[in-house]
Motif scaffolding. Structure first.
Motif, short mmCIF file in Angstrom:
data_model
loop_
_atom_site.label_atom_id
_atom_site.label_comp_id
_atom_site.label_asym_id
_atom_site.label_seq_id
_atom_site.Cartn_x
_atom_site.Cartn_y
_atom_site.Cartn_z
N ASN A 152 -12.39 -25.85 -32.28
CA ASN A 152 -12.81 -25.55 -30.96
C ASN A 152 -13.38 -24.06 -31.23
O ASN A 152 -12.74 -23.19 -30.47
CB ASN A 152 -12.00 -25.72 -29.80
CG ASN A 152 -12.80 -25.71 -28.50
OD1 ASN A 152 -13.96 -25.73 -28.73
ND2 ASN A 152 -12.31 -25.39 -27.33
N HIS A 153 -14.36 -23.95 -31.79
CA HIS A 153 -14.77 -22.36 -31.94
C HIS A 153 -16.26 -22.28 -31.15
O HIS A 153 -16.72 -23.09 -30.70
CB HIS A 153 -15.11 -22.08 -33.53
CG HIS A 153 -16.31 -22.68 -34.10
ND1 HIS A 153 -16.23 -23.67 -34.80
CD2 HIS A 153 -17.62 -22.03 -34.27
CE1 HIS A 153 -17.47 -24.24 -35.09
NE2 HIS A 153 -18.27 -23.04 -34.92
N HIS A 154 -16.44 -21.08 -30.91
CA HIS A 154 -17.53 -20.75 -30.25
C HIS A 154 -18.69 -19.76 -30.80
O HIS A 154 -18.47 -19.69 -32.16
CB HIS A 154 -17.24 -19.95 -28.90
CG HIS A 154 -16.13 -20.68 -28.02
ND1 HIS A 154 -16.12 -21.82 -27.78
CD2 HIS A 154 -14.74 -20.43 -28.03
CE1 HIS A 154 -15.18 -22.40 -27.06
NE2 HIS A 154 -14.08 -21.21 -27.47
N HIS A 155 -19.68 -19.29 -30.43
CA HIS A 155 -20.79 -18.80 -31.11
C HIS A 155 -20.90 -17.32 -30.29
O HIS A 155 -21.23 -17.45 -29.05
CB HIS A 155 -21.98 -19.71 -30.93
CG HIS A 155 -21.68 -20.72 -32.05
ND1 HIS A 155 -21.08 -21.93 -31.66
CD2 HIS A 155 -21.54 -20.87 -33.48
CE1 HIS A 155 -20.67 -22.82 -32.34
NE2 HIS A 155 -20.98 -22.22 -33.64
N LEU A 156 -21.58 -16.36 -31.07
CA LEU A 156 -22.32 -15.09 -30.60
C LEU A 156 -23.55 -15.31 -30.96
O LEU A 156 -23.83 -15.56 -32.11
CB LEU A 156 -21.64 -13.85 -31.29
CG LEU A 156 -20.04 -13.67 -31.01
CD1 LEU A 156 -19.50 -12.62 -32.06
CD2 LEU A 156 -20.00 -12.75 -29.68
N ALA B 64 -14.56 -26.95 -25.25
CA ALA B 64 -15.41 -26.30 -24.20
C ALA B 64 -16.19 -25.24 -25.34
O ALA B 64 -15.92 -24.97 -26.56
CB ALA B 64 -14.26 -24.95 -23.76
N ASP B 65 -17.40 -25.48 -24.95
CA ASP B 65 -18.65 -24.70 -25.69
C ASP B 65 -18.95 -23.70 -25.02
O ASP B 65 -19.48 -23.40 -23.89
CB ASP B 65 -19.83 -25.57 -26.05
CG ASP B 65 -19.56 -26.77 -26.74
OD1 ASP B 65 -18.83 -26.85 -27.77
OD2 ASP B 65 -20.10 -27.91 -26.71
N VAL B 66 -18.69 -22.32 -25.82
CA VAL B 66 -18.93 -21.20 -25.03
C VAL B 66 -20.17 -20.38 -26.03
O VAL B 66 -19.93 -20.19 -27.30
CB VAL B 66 -17.90 -20.16 -25.07
CG1 VAL B 66 -18.16 -18.99 -24.59
CG2 VAL B 66 -16.96 -20.87 -23.89
#
Length: 162
Positions: A86-90, A124-126
């Motif tokens: 569950n990683h997110h992105h910049l 959760a997608d952030v």
């Protein structure tokens, strides 16, 4: 054709084709590539492959959990090989560069909905938005020296009593 990619395709119940192997390899070697960049990489490896075939294979590989599709607002869909966490992105607002960021650890109330409306929350997608280091440097280099020397003043805080 790499044996590992072929084994992963078989394990996911997908037919092994040169195009699918090339897509897996291209996406995993790239950095959040769009379909056009993936198609170019695949054609470099296996010759002519239609764009429609690339779309269809990306859909199958994503559905099988071998790739992940991300869709930053205002940008074409991008694909990455980092799956299963569950990683997110910049996302850079100037150049569109996308970087991975690990999920926040500890108490992170924005990632836990107040009400789940009966859903079983799985992910959760952030998307964090800002300016990447390269664009920050380019902006600084193009500013006059006098302007760079002035620190930005913080925005005044507004209280709820005003």
């Amino acid at each position: 054709m790499t044996p590992l990619a072929a084994q992963e395709l078989r394990g996911a119940g997908l037919r092994v084709t040169a195009a699918r192997v090339a897509i897996l390899e291209t996406v995993r070697a790239g950095d959040h590539l769009d379909v056009e960049a993936i198609a170019v990489g695949v054609r470099d490896k296996v010759g002519h492959v239609s764009t429609q075939a690339v779309y269809e294979a990306l859909h199958a590989l994503t559905a099988a959990g071998l790739l992940q599709r991300i869709e930053p607002a205002g940008s074409p869909a991008r694909y990455e090989g980092r799956v299963g966490d569950n990683h997110h992105h910049l996302v850079c607002r100037q150049c569109g560069r996308i970087s991975d960021v690990d999920c926040a650890v500890g108490h992170a109330p924005c990632l836990e909905p107040i009400s789940n409306a009966g859903y079983q929350v799985e992910q959760a997608d952030v998307m964090y938005w800002g300016i990447c280091p390269d664009c920050q440097g380019a902006t600084r280099e193009s500013e006059p020296a006098a302007k760079r020397a002035l620190p930005r003043s913080p925005r005044p805080r507004q209280s709820g009593n005003e």
